[in-house]
Design a protein around this motif. Structure first.
Motif, mmCIF file in Angstrom:
data_model
loop_
_atom_site.group_PDB
_atom_site.id
_atom_site.type_symbol
_atom_site.label_atom_id
_atom_site.label_comp_id
_atom_site.label_asym_id
_atom_site.label_seq_id
_atom_site.Cartn_x
_atom_site.Cartn_y
_atom_site.Cartn_z
ATOM 1 N N ARG A 106 -1.128 -12.491 5.643
ATOM 2 C CA ARG A 106 -0.336 -11.260 5.169
ATOM 3 C C ARG A 106 1.166 -11.187 4.666
ATOM 4 O O ARG A 106 0.838 -10.697 3.856
ATOM 5 C CB ARG A 106 -0.657 -10.365 6.617
ATOM 6 N N ASP A 122 -7.728 -8.457 13.655
ATOM 7 C CA ASP A 122 -8.662 -7.526 12.873
ATOM 8 C C ASP A 122 -9.227 -7.780 12.462
ATOM 9 O O ASP A 122 -9.959 -7.802 11.352
ATOM 10 C CB ASP A 122 -7.286 -6.891 12.134
ATOM 11 N N ARG A 172 0.697 -1.322 0.029
ATOM 12 C CA ARG A 172 -0.067 -0.194 0.099
ATOM 13 C C ARG A 172 0.986 1.535 0.135
ATOM 14 O O ARG A 172 1.942 1.041 0.338
ATOM 15 C CB ARG A 172 -0.728 0.230 1.281
ATOM 16 N N THR A 173 0.311 2.468 -0.267
ATOM 17 C CA THR A 173 0.854 3.176 -0.167
ATOM 18 C C THR A 173 1.313 3.623 1.015
ATOM 19 O O THR A 173 0.286 4.242 1.696
ATOM 20 C CB THR A 173 0.026 4.516 -1.183
ATOM 21 N N ALA A 213 -3.750 3.652 10.219
ATOM 22 C CA ALA A 213 -3.367 4.162 8.606
ATOM 23 C C ALA A 213 -4.684 4.433 8.238
ATOM 24 O O ALA A 213 -4.215 5.306 7.512
ATOM 25 C CB ALA A 213 -2.829 3.112 8.676
ATOM 26 N N GLU A 214 -5.767 3.593 8.776
ATOM 27 C CA GLU A 214 -7.059 4.181 7.417
ATOM 28 C C GLU A 214 -7.360 4.985 8.435
ATOM 29 O O GLU A 214 -8.671 5.486 7.573
ATOM 30 C CB GLU A 214 -8.210 2.171 7.820
ATOM 31 N N GLN A 261 4.337 5.631 7.736
ATOM 32 C CA GLN A 261 4.923 5.329 8.136
ATOM 33 C C GLN A 261 6.122 4.720 7.142
ATOM 34 O O GLN A 261 6.848 4.868 7.260
ATOM 35 C CB GLN A 261 3.721 4.179 7.156
ATOM 36 N N ARG A 288 -11.366 -0.676 13.995
ATOM 37 C CA ARG A 288 -10.779 -0.604 13.069
ATOM 38 C C ARG A 288 -10.811 -0.837 11.464
ATOM 39 O O ARG A 288 -10.240 -0.560 10.916
ATOM 40 C CB ARG A 288 -9.821 -2.341 12.995
ATOM 41 N N GLY A 335 -2.975 -0.626 15.324
ATOM 42 C CA GLY A 335 -3.957 -0.247 13.981
ATOM 43 C C GLY A 335 -3.155 0.802 13.349
ATOM 44 O O GLY A 335 -4.438 1.136 11.701
ATOM 45 N N SER A 336 -2.118 0.979 13.335
ATOM 46 C CA SER A 336 -0.906 2.227 13.428
ATOM 47 C C SER A 336 -0.669 1.647 11.592
ATOM 48 O O SER A 336 -0.683 2.796 10.247
ATOM 49 C CB SER A 336 -0.050 2.790 14.008
ATOM 50 N N GLY A 337 -0.828 0.252 10.999
ATOM 51 C CA GLY A 337 0.277 -0.164 9.847
ATOM 52 C C GLY A 337 1.605 -0.649 10.473
ATOM 53 O O GLY A 337 2.204 -0.305 9.595
ATOM 54 N N LYS A 338 1.844 -0.842 11.410
ATOM 55 C CA LYS A 338 2.802 -1.396 11.587
ATOM 56 C C LYS A 338 3.748 -2.954 10.740
ATOM 57 O O LYS A 338 4.732 -2.621 10.676
ATOM 58 C CB LYS A 338 3.415 -2.116 13.272
ATOM 59 N N THR A 339 2.362 -3.163 10.908
ATOM 60 C CA THR A 339 2.331 -4.837 9.823
ATOM 61 C C THR A 339 3.115 -4.336 7.940
ATOM 62 O O THR A 339 3.740 -5.129 8.100
ATOM 63 C CB THR A 339 1.688 -5.596 9.448
HETATM 64 P P1 ADP Z 1 -1.330 -2.646 13.777
HETATM 65 O O1 ADP Z 1 0.247 -3.620 12.958
HETATM 66 O O2 ADP Z 1 0.271 -1.272 13.945
HETATM 67 O O3 ADP Z 1 -2.226 -2.691 14.200
HETATM 68 P P2 ADP Z 1 -1.856 -3.406 11.373
HETATM 69 O O4 ADP Z 1 -0.862 -3.636 10.123
HETATM 70 O O5 ADP Z 1 -3.017 -4.421 11.161
HETATM 71 O O6 ADP Z 1 -1.672 -2.101 11.882
HETATM 72 O O7 ADP Z 1 -2.891 -2.102 9.404
HETATM 73 C C1 ADP Z 1 -3.962 -2.004 10.673
HETATM 74 C C2 ADP Z 1 -4.839 -1.691 9.096
HETATM 75 O O8 ADP Z 1 -4.827 -0.652 8.346
HETATM 76 C C3 ADP Z 1 -4.661 -2.913 8.157
HETATM 77 O O9 ADP Z 1 -5.815 -3.722 8.016
HETATM 78 C C4 ADP Z 1 -3.804 -2.192 7.315
HETATM 79 O O10 ADP Z 1 -4.427 -2.952 6.168
HETATM 80 C C5 ADP Z 1 -3.991 -1.285 6.583
HETATM 81 N N1 ADP Z 1 -2.311 0.358 6.150
HETATM 82 C C6 ADP Z 1 -1.725 -0.435 7.099
HETATM 83 N N2 ADP Z 1 -1.248 0.480 6.016
HETATM 84 C C7 ADP Z 1 -1.950 1.069 5.517
HETATM 85 C C8 ADP Z 1 -1.714 2.023 4.412
HETATM 86 N N3 ADP Z 1 -0.233 2.959 4.493
HETATM 87 N N4 ADP Z 1 -2.689 2.880 3.663
HETATM 88 C C9 ADP Z 1 -4.383 1.869 3.883
HETATM 89 N N5 ADP Z 1 -4.662 0.887 4.996
HETATM 90 C C10 ADP Z 1 -3.302 0.661 5.645
#
Ligand code: ADP
Ligand code: ZN
Ligand code: ZN
Length: 750
Positions: free
Chosen positions: A275, A569, A204-205, A392-393, A210, A609, A238-242
């Motif tokens: 994932r 999630d 994803r962008t 992230a979202e 991030q 989420r 939910g901040s998109g660490k993964t």
């Molecule tokens: P964390 O691990 O920090 O709890 P996640 O990696 O599970 O967070 O991300 C939370 C949600 O946000 C997921 O559904 C993921 O697909 C989405 N997400 C992460 N990064 C982005 C992004 N850059 N743009 C859009 N959606 C994103």
């Protein structure tokens, strides 16, 4: 003349020198396993190092290496170096440390491939068998097998024999009674099949936050010569660490490097693996405890042969023998389960930092609630710090509401029938409105079973159902009418009357998830409810099936223990209810506050989420408690300031190291005598600033029939007493009936 330093597979904590005969000089290298003469027999050992010796006077006595075990893999030299460090630092023998580097499935020559595996056929039937035969000596072995399988998905006959000494005839008898079934082959095929059915996805962008973190990690990857190799990715749930991990790994691969991803076992769900699989396909090898030996060996070989460049797994995946390691990710780095409970008692997070140092790899520690140690290092510059403060979202963090249970109790007295302290009116009405909107609810309580204890209600009778081998009361499971010991796993039928005074009705105390499920079914008769804890989750696929149902919207309410607190999630979950936030707070442990804060934040992070707004209800008797207040405000830095201040005064981690010295044995006075002697001697090695706490019975004073004593040492300058203790525990003779061990950087003192 070439000399090999070998450690023999006995826990002697010693290295032995052997002569390398001419014809083996090419084959004997560090990391290979060899056969060597030892006393009157031949043993297998691992070569730690090889050295050239010119003047070999005094080495005439050396015996030669006999053979190289050709079919066994060679450990990379840097991993051996890591093993040596672990043995020293974590005060275990070299043999134990090296053993941890190689999975048992790979080490054991015997193959389990194609072997039959056995599983429980039906939990209720197994319970019934135990109920009827628990007093019969002749059934002891069969009961042991059933109990073991209650804690495992499936095992081979060899594994069953190893665990409980039951032979094939015992298994055969249980198969005939239809208490066991043969499980494996199909399950294995099914799992294989699922593994390949993942649709690929694209990066994803990144958001601006991030991107900043990614840039920082990529710089570390691009500059292996930099001193600081470790960074904390501090991102709210939910901040998109993964996504950051995924793109960092992609960068490592582009540089021709490999990567390791550690996740806590509990969150190593198919969802997590999917994932990574979707992004990296077959470059990924998965290592977790639910794999059979054959599967585990297969995955390990893929890594060893270089077919897979990424290893994902729990704790032990840290030792994946990847060549050219570039990146180690430790997700949820604060998790307790990274500390191994048996020797070697290492912390995978800390060893990851060390492996990064040895291999010049970058290490990323990720968490929404970092361990105090990690955050401390990030604040004072030892680690880099990247922050993700927004989801992230762009879904907002959930709104957290506190319900005061003391008020709820008063209310319940005045308005009988309008809720209780388990389901307060606030919680009930919140659940109702979510059900009405067809949204989903998670209810969390960190205690399984129906009740924490079963006891006699008579005032003059003191009977409580307790495990005879452990100093702890049994957990009561009502629907099964069984009692189980949380410490040793013993399972017995629950008595109907008090065995002491014959009172007719017994009383329960302390609520568990089973009871919450019962009540929820009564209050919300039309809701589809399921419970997820270690009691209900049996069989290889139980987790997956329940979570899949929940994902597909076939369940309305999911009730569970910490098993559901992490990593899930589900966008349609808009309410998370914490039945009782206090349960972990009042434990006399230095990390009780930290754990409560982490757990509440993680659970709360399951809500909202998706694009719907999320809400969290926290029920507590102590709404003004600082820890609860910071958790409600979701303010980690404030919590850190608060807890760090307490620890600093007491010289606890992160301000000092903590070593726990344990002694255990069947004879209490011997245990006490030995630990006091060791303690006294150790004190003379303590730096003046070290605080040594006298031996005393451990909080879990008796487990599996053994008395336990504990002494602690803490402070900044701990290394001389650590070395002295290591020597005393591993090499000095005290009393054979008393076992001594050390827990370096202990996470709990129990
Ligand atoms: P964390 O691990 O920090 O709890 P996640 O990696 O599970 O967070 O991300 C939370 C949600 O946000 C997921 O559904 C993921 O697909 C989405 N997400 C992460 N990064 C982005 C992004 N850059 N743009 C859009 N959606 C994103
Ligand atoms: Zn017990
Ligand atoms: Zn009684």
């Amino acid at each position: 003349m070439l000399i090999a330093q070998v450690i023999v597979e006995l826990s002697l904590d010693r290295k032995f020198d052997y002569l390398i005969p001419e014809e083996l000089s090419a084959a004997v290298r560090p990391g290979v396993r060899v056969e060597v003469p030892f006393g009157k027999s031949t043993r297998v050992g691992c070569v730690l190092s090889v050295s050239e010796v010119e003047n070999f006077s005094g080495r005439f006595e050396l015996k030669p290496v006999l053979a190289v075990k050709s079919n066994s893999p060679q450990l990379p030299e840097k991993l051996l170096q890591l093993g040596s460090w672990m043995a020293d630092y974590y005060c275990c023998s070299y043999e134990q440390a090296v053993k941890a580097l190689l999975p048992g499935a790979v080490r054991r020559a015997k193959s389990n491939r194609g072997k039959r595996r056995f599983a429980l056929n039906d939990l209720a039937a197994a319970d019934e068998f135990i109920r009827q035969n628990s007093s019969k000596k002749t059934a002891a072995k069969r009961i042991a097998v059933l109990q073991t399988l209650m804690q495992e998905d499936d095992l081979t006959a060899d594994e069953i024999e190893l665990r409980c000494g039951a032979t094939a005839s015992v298994i055969k008898g249980l198969l005939e009674l239809e208490l066991l079934v043969i499980s494996s082959v199909d399950a294995l095929k099914r799992r294989k099949h699922r593994k390949f059915a993942v649709a690929p996805d694209k990066p994803r962008t990144p958001t601006a936050e991030q991107q900043a973190a990614l840039d920082g990690i990529c710089q570390l990857l691009d500059h292996p010569e930099w001193d600081v190799r470790t960074g904390l990715l501090f991102g709210v749930t939910g901040s998109g660490k993964t996504e950051v991990y995924l793109q960092s790994i992609a960068h490592a691969l582009k540089l021709g490097k490999s990567a390791i991803v550690l996740v806590p076992e509990i969150s190593l769900t198919p969802q997590t693996v999917r994932r990574f699989r979707a992004r990296f396909g077959d470059a990924l090898a998965v290592l977790h405890s639910r794999l059979s030996d054959a599967e585990r060996r297969e995955e390990w070989q893929k890594i060893y042969n270089g077919q897979a460049q990424i290893a994902i797994g729990a704790r032990s995946a840290l030792f994946a023998p990847l060549a050219n390691l570039g990146l180690i990710v430790v997700d949820e780095e604060h998790e307790n389960s990274y500390k191994q409970a048996e020797a070697p008692r290492y912390s995978a997070r800390d060893v990851a930092v060390m492996r990064g140092k040895i291999e010049n790899a970058a290490v990323v520690l990720g968490s929404a609630t970092p361990a105090l140690e990690t955050y401390y290092n990030a604040l004072n510059g030892k680690y880099k710090l990247w922050k993700l403060e927004h989801r992230a979202e762009d879904s907002p963090l959930p709104e957290v509401r506190v319900v005061d249970l003391a008020l709820a109790r008063e209310h319940a007295k005045e308005h009988p029938g309008a809720g209780s302290t388990l389901f307060t009116p606030e919680l009930i009405s919140a659940i109702k409105s979510r059900l009405h909107c067809r949204e989903q609810v998670i209810l969390f309580l960190n205690r399984r079973g129906y009740a924490r204890e079963l006891a006699c209600p008579e005032e003059l009778c003191t009977w409580v159902a307790e495990c005879p081998d452990c100093s702890k009361s049994y957990i009561y499971h009502r629907s099964r009418q069984m009692l189980s010991c949380g410490l040793c796993g013993r399972i017995v039928p629950a008595p109907v009357h008090c065995p002491v005074c014959n009172a007719e009705v017994l009383r329960t105390r302390g609520v568990g998830t089973e009871r919450i499920e019962d009540i929820a079914r009564r209050i919300f008769p039309h809701a589809r409810i399921e419970r997820m804890d270690s009691d209900t989750m049996r069989g290889a696929d139980a987790h997956e099936i329940t979570l899949e149902k929940f994902r597909r919207g076939e369940l309305d309410i999911l009730i569970g223990t910490q098993m559901i607190a992490k990593g899930l999630d589900f966008p349609n979950v808009t309410l998370v209810g914490v039945i009782n936030a206090d349960s972990g707070l009042n434990i006399p442990d230095i990390r009780a506050s930290e754990r409560t804060f982490q757990l509440l934040t993680q659970v709360a992070g399951r809500a909202g989420r998706g694009d719907k707004h999320g809400e969290v209800i926290i029920q507590t008797f102590s709404p003004y408690n600082d820890v609860i207040r910071y958790a409600v405000a979701q303010d980690f830095p404030a919590f850190y300031e608060y807890d760090a201040a307490v620890r600093q005064v007491l010289n606890y981690p992160p301000f000092g190291h903590l070593i726990a010295l344990y002694a255990r044995g069947e004879n209490e006075s011997e245990v006490s005598e030995v630990i006091n002697a060791v303690f006294l001697k150790a004190k003379s090695f303590c730096h003046a600033s070290v605080i040594a706490v006298e031996p005393a019975p451990a909080p879990l004073a008796r487990v599996k029939g053994k008395y336990r004593y504990l002494a602690t040492f803490r402070g900044e300058k701990i290394s001389s007493v650590r070395r002295a203790l290591r020597q005393m525990v591993l090499h000095e003779v005290w009393k054979n009936s008393v076992e001594l061990y050390l827990d370096m950087d202990a996470q709990t003192l129990i």
